[in-house]
Design an enzyme around this catalytic site. Structure first.
Site, short mmCIF file in Angstrom:
data_model
loop_
_atom_site.label_atom_id
_atom_site.label_comp_id
_atom_site.label_asym_id
_atom_site.label_seq_id
_atom_site.Cartn_x
_atom_site.Cartn_y
_atom_site.Cartn_z
N HIS A 165 0.22 -2.03 2.72
CA HIS A 165 -0.07 -1.79 4.28
C HIS A 165 1.14 -1.36 4.88
CE1 HIS A 165 -4.20 -2.45 4.39
NE2 HIS A 165 -4.30 -3.59 3.85
N CYS A 222 0.18 3.40 5.13
CA CYS A 222 0.11 4.24 6.24
C CYS A 222 1.33 4.33 7.18
CB CYS A 222 -0.91 3.36 7.19
SG CYS A 222 -2.51 3.27 6.09
#
Length: 375
Positions: A165, A222
């Protein structure tokens, strides 16, 4: 923790190698990659040139017009090779991912086979490990980053891969034109915190490196476009991107436009003033990044997406994978000898039509994108 990391075996993970098949036929229309035109009769573009061995000199000019001479050296990547690969699936959490650990083993198998990295000099941190030293906590990641750059010398080749992440937090030092710092999320980020571009990713991985030492970093996460705060980003044509000084000023310009339509001069001048102020702050942020984050080392970052985008955790060839990790391996498997510009274009082509994210290339100094990508 021991001073030297020990390589952990694959524990049943099967490395993925994209099927090569026959070489693609020569295209009807010639393509231009980094100054190299066309393909040979096997369907491959002529190989780009190797990195030069001499010191490279360029000039930087600040807002006051002062010019400073800077220098750097390309790495020939024929010295010591070390790699750090981190994959976090966040098992049992609301944010669990499927392909990050697979990404690590796929990339590990690829760089060992393609670029000659020795498994004994590769550190793998994943959250399926029983050994607490190999678990991707914030502390372990930071210590592993320090191990990666320790003792680095000219012509060494270091490789960093992160799949997990990514997020954004408020910028506090003014070096981000969008007012957000980029960060990665260790497995214990909710307790220990994030690893932010300013205080860890750049300071730990870039600043310690000497001139002529290569670090290739891949972030399959991301909001990863500028997660290492490298000041020079590149277009798919191989040119340095011009900063968009008016990014974030749209609402102010809209206020000014409404002031014109309604005859409200207060809104007109207020909107124009705020837009000009935002553009000035964007310029200052870019100038600060160039001034403080330029390095004489040879650092290259491949990011899975722009800062404003997310990166896909997906399925390819029936296996869970990150889109960027898959595209990087697939592109270099099909076309082994590519320039930086070629690789940026072919990685994007691998994703085109399947994912909305746009991979990014950035560097810690101006680079000749027509040179051969080495790692």
């Amino acid at each position: 923790m021991d001073d030297r990391y020990q390589y952990q075996d694959q524990q049943g993970y099967e490395p993925y190698a994209p099927p090569l098949g026959p070489p693609p036929p020569p295209p009807q229309q010639q393509h231009y990659y980094g100054g190299y035109q066309g393909y040979d009769n096997q369907g491959y573009a002529p190989p780009p040139g190797p990195p030069p061995t001499q010191r490279e000199v360029y000039q930087q000019q600040d807002a006051q017009g002062h010019v400073a001479e800077q220098s750097f050296e390309y790495s020939r990547c024929n010295g010591k090779k070390k790699a750090l690969l981190i994959g976090i699936n966040y098992f049992g959490s609301d944010a669990e991912l499927g392909g990050c650990i697979n990404d690590v083993y796929n990339v590990h198998a690829f760089i060992c086979g393609r670029f000659g990295y020795d498994p004994a000099d590769c550190v793998i941190l994943t959250d399926d490990k029983q050994d607490p030293r190999s678990y991707p906590t914030k502390d372990n990641i930071i210590r592993a980053m320090a191990w990666l750059v320790d003792g680095a010398q000219r012509d060494d080749a270091l490789f960093f891969h992160y799949s997990g992440h990514g997020t954004q937090v408020e910028d506090v030092d003014g070096d981000e034109h969008d007012d957000d710092d980029e960060a990665i999320c260790p497995v214990d980020f909710q307790q220990a915190g994030l690893i932010i571009d300013d205080d860890s990713a750049h300071d730990l991985l870039v600043k310690p490196l000497p001139a002529g030492c290569r670090l290739t970093a891949i972030f399959d996460s991301c909001h990863s476009g500028t997660v290492m705060d490298l000041p020079y980003a590149y277009t798919v044509e191989g040119n340095i991107k011009k900063p968009n000084l008016f990014e974030g000023t749209q609402s102010h310009l809209l206020d000014a436009g409404m002031g014109v339509l309604t005859g409200n001069t207060g809104n007109l001048f207020s909107g124009l003033f705020r837009a000009a102020q935002e553009a000035f702050e964007n310029h200052q942020s870019q100038e600060m990044t160039v001034k403080t984050k330029t390095s004489p080392a040879d650092v290259i970052q491949w990011a899975g997406c722009k800062d404003s985008q997310t990166s896909a955790d997906t399925q390819e060839a029936g296996k869970a994978t990150g889109a960027m990790s898959y595209a990087f391996i697939a592109s270099l498997s099909k076309y082994p000898d590519q320039s930086y510009q070629q690789l940026l274009e072919t990685v994007r082509e691998e994703m085109k039509g399947k994912y909305s994210q746009v991979p990014q290339l950035s560097a810690c100094h101006p680079i000749d994108t027509s040179l051969q990508f080495v790692a």
